[in-house]
Design an enzyme around this catalytic site. Sequence first.
Site, PDB file in Angstrom:
ATOM      1  N   GLU B  83     -15.817 -23.836  35.833  1.00 17.97           N
ATOM      2  CA  GLU B  83     -15.598 -22.812  36.867  1.00 17.97           C
ATOM      3  C   GLU B  83     -16.908 -22.258  37.422  1.00 17.97           C
ATOM      4  O   GLU B  83     -16.976 -21.862  38.581  1.00 17.97           O
ATOM      5  CB  GLU B  83     -14.731 -21.679  36.316  1.00 17.97           C
ATOM      6  CG  GLU B  83     -13.270 -22.058  36.093  1.00 17.97           C
ATOM      7  CD  GLU B  83     -13.027 -22.647  34.714  1.00 17.97           C
ATOM      8  OE1 GLU B  83     -14.007 -22.909  33.976  1.00 17.97           O
ATOM      9  OE2 GLU B  83     -11.853 -22.881  34.357  1.00 17.97           O
ATOM     10  N   PHE B 145      -2.157 -14.190  25.833  1.00 20.17           N
ATOM     11  CA  PHE B 145      -2.926 -15.437  25.815  1.00 20.17           C
ATOM     12  C   PHE B 145      -3.670 -15.623  27.147  1.00 20.17           C
ATOM     13  O   PHE B 145      -3.076 -15.512  28.209  1.00 20.17           O
ATOM     14  CB  PHE B 145      -1.986 -16.627  25.574  1.00 20.17           C
ATOM     15  CG  PHE B 145      -2.702 -17.953  25.621  1.00 20.17           C
ATOM     16  CD1 PHE B 145      -3.651 -18.275  24.661  1.00 20.17           C
ATOM     17  CD2 PHE B 145      -2.427 -18.865  26.631  1.00 20.17           C
ATOM     18  CE1 PHE B 145      -4.319 -19.492  24.718  1.00 20.17           C
ATOM     19  CE2 PHE B 145      -3.097 -20.082  26.686  1.00 20.17           C
ATOM     20  CZ  PHE B 145      -4.044 -20.397  25.727  1.00 20.17           C
ATOM     21  N   GLN B 146      -4.940 -15.886  27.054  1.00 14.06           N
ATOM     22  CA  GLN B 146      -5.819 -16.077  28.215  1.00 14.06           C
ATOM     23  C   GLN B 146      -5.809 -14.889  29.179  1.00 14.06           C
ATOM     24  O   GLN B 146      -5.864 -15.059  30.390  1.00 14.06           O
ATOM     25  CB  GLN B 146      -5.483 -17.383  28.958  1.00 14.06           C
ATOM     26  CG  GLN B 146      -5.802 -18.621  28.113  1.00 14.06           C
ATOM     27  CD  GLN B 146      -5.826 -19.902  28.911  1.00 14.06           C
ATOM     28  OE1 GLN B 146      -5.099 -20.067  29.887  1.00 14.06           O
ATOM     29  NE2 GLN B 146      -6.671 -20.842  28.503  1.00 14.06           N
ATOM     30  N   LYS B 195       0.942 -14.205  37.354  1.00 14.24           N
ATOM     31  CA  LYS B 195       1.813 -15.370  37.534  1.00 14.24           C
ATOM     32  C   LYS B 195       3.167 -15.002  38.139  1.00 14.24           C
ATOM     33  O   LYS B 195       3.718 -15.742  38.947  1.00 14.24           O
ATOM     34  CB  LYS B 195       2.001 -16.073  36.188  1.00 14.24           C
ATOM     35  CG  LYS B 195       2.362 -17.538  36.324  1.00 14.24           C
ATOM     36  CD  LYS B 195       2.210 -18.271  35.007  1.00 14.24           C
ATOM     37  CE  LYS B 195       2.572 -19.747  35.196  1.00 14.24           C
ATOM     38  NZ  LYS B 195       2.406 -20.493  33.934  1.00 14.24           N
ATOM     39  N   MET B 506     -41.099 -22.209  33.505  1.00 12.42           N
ATOM     40  CA  MET B 506     -41.543 -20.887  33.943  1.00 12.42           C
ATOM     41  C   MET B 506     -41.751 -19.973  32.738  1.00 12.42           C
ATOM     42  O   MET B 506     -42.720 -19.205  32.680  1.00 12.42           O
ATOM     43  CB  MET B 506     -40.515 -20.293  34.907  1.00 12.42           C
ATOM     44  CG  MET B 506     -41.000 -19.076  35.658  1.00 12.42           C
ATOM     45  SD  MET B 506     -42.470 -19.415  36.645  1.00 12.42           S
ATOM     46  CE  MET B 506     -41.746 -19.746  38.256  1.00 12.42           C
TER      47      MET B 506
END
Lengths: 209, 596
Positions: B83, B145-146, B195, B506
Site C-alpha cells: 500500500e 479484526f483489521q 463495509k 547520506m
Amino acid sequence: MSERDTEREGLPGPAPEDRRRPKGRRTSQGIRVDPEVEAEHPPRRTVISALVEHEPGVLARVSGLFSRRQFNIESLTVADTQNDDWARITVVVEEPDPGIDQVEKQLEKVVPVIHVRELADDAVTRELVVVKVDADRPHEVHAITEMYNGKTLDAGPRTITVELTGDEQKINDAIDAYRQFGIREIARTGQTALARGETKTAVVPDHLK
Amino acid sequence: MTEHGAVTEPDEAEPEAESEATEAEGVDAEEAEVAKRTGAESVVASLEAAGVETVFGVQGGAIMPVYDALYDSGLDHVTMAHEQGAAHAADAYGAVSGDPGVCMATSGPGATNLVTGLADADMDSEPVVALTGQVPTELVGNDAFQETDTVGVTTPITKSNYFASSPDTVGEDVSTAFALASHGRQGPTVVDLPKDVTTGETDVDPVEPEVPGTVDVQTRADDENVAAAAQTIVDADEPVILAGGGVVKGDATEELYAFATEHEIPVVTTMPGIGAFPEDHDLALEMAGMHGTGYANMAITLTDCLLAVGTRFDDRLTGGVDSFAPDAEVIHVDIDPAEISKNIEADHPLVGDAGTVLDQLDEAMPTSPDTEAWVEQCREWKEEYRLDYAAPEDEPLKPQYVVEAVDEATDRDTVVTTGVGQHQMWACQFWTYTEPRTWVSSHGLGAMGYGLPSAIGARVAADDDQSVVSFDGDGSFLMTCQELVVAVREQMDITVFVLNNEAIGMVRQWQDAFFDGRRMASEYPWVPKFDTLAEAFGADGFRIEGYDDAPDVIEEALAVDGPAVVDVYIDPTEDVYPMVPSGGDNGQFALSEDHL
C-alpha cells in the site's frame, strides 16, 4: 554521448571566511531585526473564538492541531450555539504574537471551521468553577461564597461544594480564599467568551446562514 | 419482464385488473432496481464524476465491495505490491498530471501502510485521494479484526478526512474529498469506508466535486499590498525570486518566466520548485538550501528583496532562520495564508494564486529594477562556485557523471523520480531541469523508498512519448523494490538507475562529518546484485562498473521497452557538496569536508 572530461577537479570557490557577508539578522521567529538591538517577543495571553460546523471530530481536529504544533493552550471550551448546526470553541492561549497569528491561521484551515478571531480585551469572558472544601468552618466558607456571589451546591458534615462564575481573576482570587479551609477538589470549565456589545464574535458568510 | 410474463401468461383465467396491477408492480420494482445502487457503486460513480481514470491499490477484506464495484467500471486499477507503493504512485501521479491521484487500501494494516505516502503527500502538497476500507459500523471501536481508527491516524497528515456514515452520503464524501484535494493549496484527503456503508443501498445520485461552504480560497492578492510590494521590487538593487513548489502546482511557470525575464531578476528554486524555471537560462541560479548550489545560496543570503512564491520556507531551505536572507525585504506569495510569516516574516504578504499574483505584480510595476550589476554578480558566482566534482581518470565511477550522462541521453521532457539520499541530491544538482512536472521526489518528508513506486505513478500520468527514469540509492531501492513486480506485470517503460555505494550514503556522510566517522548501521556491504534481482522479477537487469561501460549500458537500458534496472557501482567515498550543515548559515556553505 560526448567524451568524458577527465580534467574535472571538484568544487571551486572561495572558502566561507572569504565570502561577502550580509549585514542583518533575524530572530528565531524569522523576524528581521536590527543586529545591534535585541528583539524579544514575550508571550501574551489572549482569547481566540472559533465558530465551527457542529459535526463529529471537530474538537479532535482542533485539539490535535494544538498539540501537534506545540501551541501553549491554557483552556479550551466547546458547546453548541443558538444554531444547532454550529458550535463555538473558545481557546485561551499564551503565545508570542507570531504564535497567536499561527493559531488563528491554522484554526481557519480546519475544514469545518467557519470563522476565527482573536477577541478584544473588553470581550465578555466567564468561567465556571466547582470547588469542594472541608466543612470544618461552614460559616466562614459560606461568607466567602457570598463574597464572591457564589452558590452552595452541597453541604454535608465533612465537605461543602460551591459554584462560582466570573472572569479568570475572580475565580483565581476565590480559589485562593478557599485554600484556608482545605480544598479537596476543583473542577474548572475554562473560559468561554463573546465579543462585547454590537461587535460580532463570528462573522458567518451568507451562504452558510 | 420475461420472468414476469412466464409466470402470468399460462394463467389465462387471471382477472385482467389483477394482471395489470401485477405488471405495474413489476415495472415499479424494476425502476427502483435501476435507481438503487450500493454505497460502493456510489463511490465508483463519484470517482468517474471526478474524471478519474486510474486507481492504485491493494485488495483486502473491508475494501472488497468497492473493488467489486470497480469490476464493472471503466476505471483502470494498478495492483501494487504494497500500500505504501500505492500512496507514492498516487502522489507521483498527482505531481506529474496535476490531477488527484487515487489510492485504495483495505482497513487496518492496509490503511496504516498508506500512512507514509499520505504524510509525504501532505508535506509536499500533492493532490491525493485515499479510499480505505473499514470494518462494519457496528464493529467500529471494538478492536475488530483489521480495525484501525484511520480517520484518527490520518488527521494530522491529511488536508481533510471523512468517515463515511451512510450509503446515501458516501458519494458526496468522496466528491468532497476530491474537490478538497485539488482546491487551493493541494493535499491528500481520506475517505474511510465501513463495509456496511459500501454494501448498503442508496438511491442518491452521485454529485460533482464541490468544496464545503466553509472553505474560501483567495486567488487575487490585495491590490494595496501588491502596489507596495511592486514598489519594493522596483527599488531593489539585488532582488531574487525564490520559486517554490507552489509555482509548479499552481501552473504558474509561464507567468514566472515572463516576470523574471521581463524584469531581469535572478531565480532561485526550492527543491519542490525545481522545474519552475528552466535551469539552462542565464537568470537561473537553481536550487538553494542545504545541498543547493553555491551561487543560489550566495544570492539568497545577500539579496535585499526576496520575492518568495509558493514556498513554506522549510528548514532544509532556510538553514538557521536568523541568517536567512537577513538583509531582504520579503514579499511572500502563497495561496495558503497560514504559510505567510510562519517561518520567515513577510514584509509584504500576498495571499493568492501564484500566477495571478505574479501578473498583478507585473501590472503594478511602473518600471523594472536596475539589476544589471546584480545579475553580473550572480553570473560571476555561477562561475566561481560552479557545480563540479573531481573525476581523475583512475578514480572509480562518479555518480554525478552518471546523472549527467543519463540527462544527455534523454529528452528534455523526461520525468525524473528519485528515492531519498545522496543520489537524490546528485539528481537535483547534475540534471538540468527545464520543464515543470518533470522532477518528482519526496521533498518534505524525505521518505526513502519513494523512487520506484513514484516512477510507476509518473509512468501512468506521463505522456506515452515521455521517458521516465528513476535514480535510486541501494538503501532506498531496497525499501520498495518489490514494486518491480508491478512494472513488469504492466510492462511499464521505466529505467531505474541504482547508484549503489553499499551504504545509507547520506547518513554515512553525516557520521563522517559530525560523528567522528563512527559509521553505525550505515554501511550495507550485503546489498544484492540489483541487475540479477531485476531479472528475478522479470525486468531487464544491467550493471555499470566504471566509466568504460557506462555510456553503452545507459543507452542499452534506456532503449528497453519495459522496466529496466541498472546497478551502478559508484565511488563509495563520494559525498554531496556543497553542503550547509543542519541549521547553519546558507552563505557559509561547505565546498568540502574542510569547511565543516
